[in-house]
Enzyme design. Structure first.
Site, mmCIF file in Angstrom:
data_model
loop_
_atom_site.group_PDB
_atom_site.id
_atom_site.type_symbol
_atom_site.label_atom_id
_atom_site.label_comp_id
_atom_site.label_asym_id
_atom_site.label_seq_id
_atom_site.Cartn_x
_atom_site.Cartn_y
_atom_site.Cartn_z
ATOM 1 N N ARG A 15 -20.618 35.033 -25.395
ATOM 2 C CA ARG A 15 -20.038 35.702 -26.568
ATOM 3 C C ARG A 15 -20.657 35.148 -27.854
ATOM 4 O O ARG A 15 -21.446 35.828 -28.499
ATOM 5 C CB ARG A 15 -18.501 35.546 -26.566
ATOM 6 N N ASP A 16 -20.340 33.921 -28.192
ATOM 7 C CA ASP A 16 -20.825 33.360 -29.456
ATOM 8 C C ASP A 16 -22.346 33.298 -29.449
ATOM 9 O O ASP A 16 -23.003 33.544 -30.470
ATOM 10 C CB ASP A 16 -20.232 31.952 -29.651
ATOM 11 N N HIS A 207 -15.009 23.210 -31.705
ATOM 12 C CA HIS A 207 -15.995 24.295 -31.568
ATOM 13 C C HIS A 207 -17.057 24.059 -32.648
ATOM 14 O O HIS A 207 -16.964 24.578 -33.761
ATOM 15 C CB HIS A 207 -15.267 25.632 -31.766
ATOM 16 N N HIS A 209 -20.789 24.110 -34.164
ATOM 17 C CA HIS A 209 -22.176 24.598 -34.164
ATOM 18 C C HIS A 209 -23.060 23.417 -34.553
ATOM 19 O O HIS A 209 -22.589 22.456 -35.162
ATOM 20 C CB HIS A 209 -22.313 25.784 -35.117
ATOM 21 N N CYS A 240 -23.447 32.850 -35.934
ATOM 22 C CA CYS A 240 -22.475 33.870 -36.317
ATOM 23 C C CYS A 240 -23.186 34.870 -37.215
ATOM 24 O O CYS A 240 -23.862 34.491 -38.171
ATOM 25 C CB CYS A 240 -21.302 33.234 -37.060
ATOM 26 N N ASN A 249 -23.972 27.115 -31.098
ATOM 27 C CA ASN A 249 -23.034 26.036 -30.791
ATOM 28 C C ASN A 249 -23.819 24.878 -30.214
ATOM 29 O O ASN A 249 -24.944 25.045 -29.745
ATOM 30 C CB ASN A 249 -22.052 26.494 -29.703
HETATM 31 P P1 HMG Z 1 -12.975 47.515 -40.474
HETATM 32 O O1 HMG Z 1 -14.218 48.316 -40.736
HETATM 33 O O2 HMG Z 1 -12.199 47.045 -41.658
HETATM 34 O O3 HMG Z 1 -12.006 48.269 -39.453
HETATM 35 O O4 HMG Z 1 -13.408 46.270 -39.606
HETATM 36 P P2 HMG Z 1 -11.023 49.485 -39.650
HETATM 37 O O5 HMG Z 1 -9.728 49.078 -39.067
HETATM 38 O O6 HMG Z 1 -11.074 49.999 -41.068
HETATM 39 O O7 HMG Z 1 -11.688 50.590 -38.688
HETATM 40 C C1 HMG Z 1 -12.975 51.166 -38.968
HETATM 41 C C2 HMG Z 1 -13.553 51.747 -37.686
HETATM 42 O O8 HMG Z 1 -13.785 50.694 -36.738
HETATM 43 C C3 HMG Z 1 -12.619 52.728 -36.989
HETATM 44 O O9 HMG Z 1 -13.448 53.661 -36.301
HETATM 45 C C4 HMG Z 1 -11.915 51.887 -35.951
HETATM 46 O O10 HMG Z 1 -11.452 52.613 -34.846
HETATM 47 C C5 HMG Z 1 -13.043 50.954 -35.530
HETATM 48 P P3 HMG Z 1 -13.822 55.124 -36.937
HETATM 49 O O11 HMG Z 1 -12.480 55.745 -37.211
HETATM 50 O O12 HMG Z 1 -14.600 54.820 -38.190
HETATM 51 O O13 HMG Z 1 -14.626 55.763 -35.861
HETATM 52 N N1 HMG Z 1 -12.522 49.673 -35.022
HETATM 53 C C6 HMG Z 1 -12.880 49.128 -33.841
HETATM 54 N N2 HMG Z 1 -13.733 49.532 -32.868
HETATM 55 C C7 HMG Z 1 -13.853 48.720 -31.782
HETATM 56 N N3 HMG Z 1 -13.174 47.565 -31.639
HETATM 57 C C8 HMG Z 1 -12.315 47.145 -32.588
HETATM 58 C C9 HMG Z 1 -12.151 47.939 -33.746
HETATM 59 N N4 HMG Z 1 -11.393 47.805 -34.856
HETATM 60 C C10 HMG Z 1 -11.631 48.869 -35.623
HETATM 61 N N5 HMG Z 1 -11.655 45.992 -32.426
HETATM 62 C C11 HMG Z 1 -12.926 44.571 -37.954
HETATM 63 C C12 HMG Z 1 -12.472 45.274 -39.236
HETATM 64 C C13 HMG Z 1 -12.044 43.369 -37.759
HETATM 65 C C14 HMG Z 1 -12.803 45.527 -36.785
HETATM 66 C C15 HMG Z 1 -14.417 44.184 -38.137
HETATM 67 O O14 HMG Z 1 -14.523 43.437 -39.299
HETATM 68 C C16 HMG Z 1 -14.938 43.358 -36.970
HETATM 69 O O15 HMG Z 1 -15.121 43.872 -35.874
HETATM 70 N N6 HMG Z 1 -15.209 42.063 -37.221
HETATM 71 C C17 HMG Z 1 -15.647 41.149 -36.169
HETATM 72 C C18 HMG Z 1 -16.828 40.389 -36.640
HETATM 73 C C19 HMG Z 1 -17.276 39.429 -35.543
HETATM 74 O O16 HMG Z 1 -17.219 39.759 -34.370
HETATM 75 N N7 HMG Z 1 -17.749 38.241 -35.950
HETATM 76 C C20 HMG Z 1 -18.217 37.260 -35.019
HETATM 77 C C21 HMG Z 1 -17.148 36.657 -34.183
HETATM 78 S S1 HMG Z 1 -16.223 35.387 -35.004
HETATM 79 C C22 HMG Z 1 -17.176 33.969 -34.802
HETATM 80 O O17 HMG Z 1 -18.275 34.021 -34.319
HETATM 81 C C23 HMG Z 1 -16.576 32.641 -35.181
HETATM 82 C C24 HMG Z 1 -16.114 31.812 -33.971
HETATM 83 O O18 HMG Z 1 -17.168 31.600 -33.061
HETATM 84 C C25 HMG Z 1 -15.577 30.455 -34.435
HETATM 85 C C26 HMG Z 1 -16.562 29.734 -35.372
HETATM 86 O O19 HMG Z 1 -17.669 29.409 -34.942
HETATM 87 O O20 HMG Z 1 -16.186 29.558 -36.517
HETATM 88 C C27 HMG Z 1 -14.976 32.531 -33.223
HETATM 89 MG MG MG Z 2 -18.663 30.043 -33.202
#
Ligand code: HMG
Ligand code: MG
Length: 302
Positions: A15-16, A207, A209, A240, A249
């Site tokens: 995933r990450d 966690h 990196h 990320c 990581n």
């Molecule tokens: P948004 O654009 O504000 O969402 O994104 P919305 O609610 O306004 O919806 C817009 C469209 O997206 C809609 O579709 C929804 O259905 C769809 P449309 O009507 O336009 O066709 N939608 C989705 N589709 C699939 N799956 C979903 C989903 N939600 C809405 N879950 C949102 C808000 C949170 C969805 C977006 O910002 C997002 O997906 N962000 C995730 C970013 C991400 O994955 N970042 C990396 C992971 S975090 C990380 O790596 C850190 C970590 O490792 C810890 C660390 O290291 O610090 C965990």
């Molecule tokens: Mg991470």
């Protein structure tokens, strides 16, 4: 000085690690990687994310990946979920454990999830209630605990507030993300000491990196505070997409090498882990980003 006798490693490479790759990694390759990691003895393998495919295209195949994994008893395959929509998709795919995420700064929260910290709390509260009613296990992450790519220094009070909320609501573990790998050992230890006064240490995870090469030192420091759950990524994959310049990581191979040397049990077979790292690195066409893996593979090659 005391260290845990046993450490649980949470493998986050599929995933990450892979979320940040520009080249599409087919579902079959992800599934094979996950199976190899489980074969190597990793008890938890974070296997994908039900996030917006517009935001993170690489995770778009997560339902397919999850369905194809040959799930084994006693192994957890958590999937990242940002909101109720993600939960719905995860549930439909048969997921039993999810990981939620929040960030300790407003700018990172906006960039990563398009909402403020307060809104992210409302979101994860809603997801937790629903996930609990579905009988799911829930893990929580906090990003930017030791520094933010946009705001620099981070308030440990905000980290504490989020950790308490995630734990009190029902996350069985809260994983502390040094998203951009800037923290150093003293800071990591001070933060964990502060948090562990409110959240029991056995429910906190590291966690880290490895952007600045500090992750192993930081892990060593927080293990002395009692942390016994460490997230890592095979071959040091990752970064990320919303933290430019952040590398992967800490490599699982580096963590296992250190823990083996310290006599701390992990249940991980280094040779099989090296094979998993080699497999995904070959697919991506580069060497593993792990000092231990590089040295051990060179030694194996004679
Ligand atoms: P948004 O654009 O504000 O969402 O994104 P919305 O609610 O306004 O919806 C817009 C469209 O997206 C809609 O579709 C929804 O259905 C769809 P449309 O009507 O336009 O066709 N939608 C989705 N589709 C699939 N799956 C979903 C989903 N939600 C809405 N879950 C949102 C808000 C949170 C969805 C977006 O910002 C997002 O997906 N962000 C995730 C970013 C991400 O994955 N970042 C990396 C992971 S975090 C990380 O790596 C850190 C970590 O490792 C810890 C660390 O290291 O610090 C965990
Ligand atoms: Mg991470």
């Amino acid at each position: 000085m005391s260290f845990p006798e046993r450490v649980k490693i949470v493998e986050v490479g599929p995933r990450d690690g892979l979320q940040n790759e520009s080249e599409t990694v087919p579902a079959e390759v992800k599934v094979q990687l996950i199976e190899m990691l489980v074969d190597a003895g990793l008890p938890v393998v974070e296997s994908g994310a039900f996030v917006s495919p517009k935001w993170v295209p690489q995770m778009a195949t997560s339902a397919e990946v999850f369905k194809q994994i040959n799930k084994r008893n006693g192994i957890s395959y958590p999937m990242l979920v940002p909101n109720l929509k993600g939960l719905e998709l995860a549930h439909a795919a048969g997921v039993q454990e999810i990981a939620l995420f929040a960030a300790a700064t407003e700018t990172f929260s906006q960039k990563n999830t398009n909402c403020s910290i307060a809104e992210s709390i409302d979101r994860f509260n809603a997801v937790i209630v629903e996930a609990q009613s579905l009988g799911m296990k829930i893990r929580g992450y906090i990003s930017c605990v030791l520094g933010c790519p946009y705001e620099g220094e981070v308030s440990s009070d905000t980290v504490l507030m989020l950790a308490q909320k995630l734990f009190d609501k029902g996350c069985y573990e809260v994983s502390l993300g040094d998203t951009i790998g800037v923290g150093t050992a003293g800071q990591a230890r001070d933060l964990v000491e502060k948090l562990s006064r409110q959240v029991p240490i056995q429910h906190l995870a590291a966690h880290f990196h490895d952007t600045y090469g500090q992750a192993l030192a930081n892990i060593h420091a927080v293990m002395q505070c009692g942390i016994s759950v460490i997230d890592s990524s095979v071959a040091g994959l990752g970064g990320c997409p919303y933290a430019k310049g952040a590398t992967g990581n800490v490599a699982t191979e580096d963590v296992v090498y250190m823990l083996n040397g310290m006599g701390i049990e992990t249940g991980v077979d280094m040779d099989k882990l090296l094979e998993a790292g080699r497999f995904i690195s070959d697919f991506l066409g580069r060497e593993p980003v792990s000092r231990a893996a590089t040295a051990l593979l060179r030694k194996q090659a004679g």
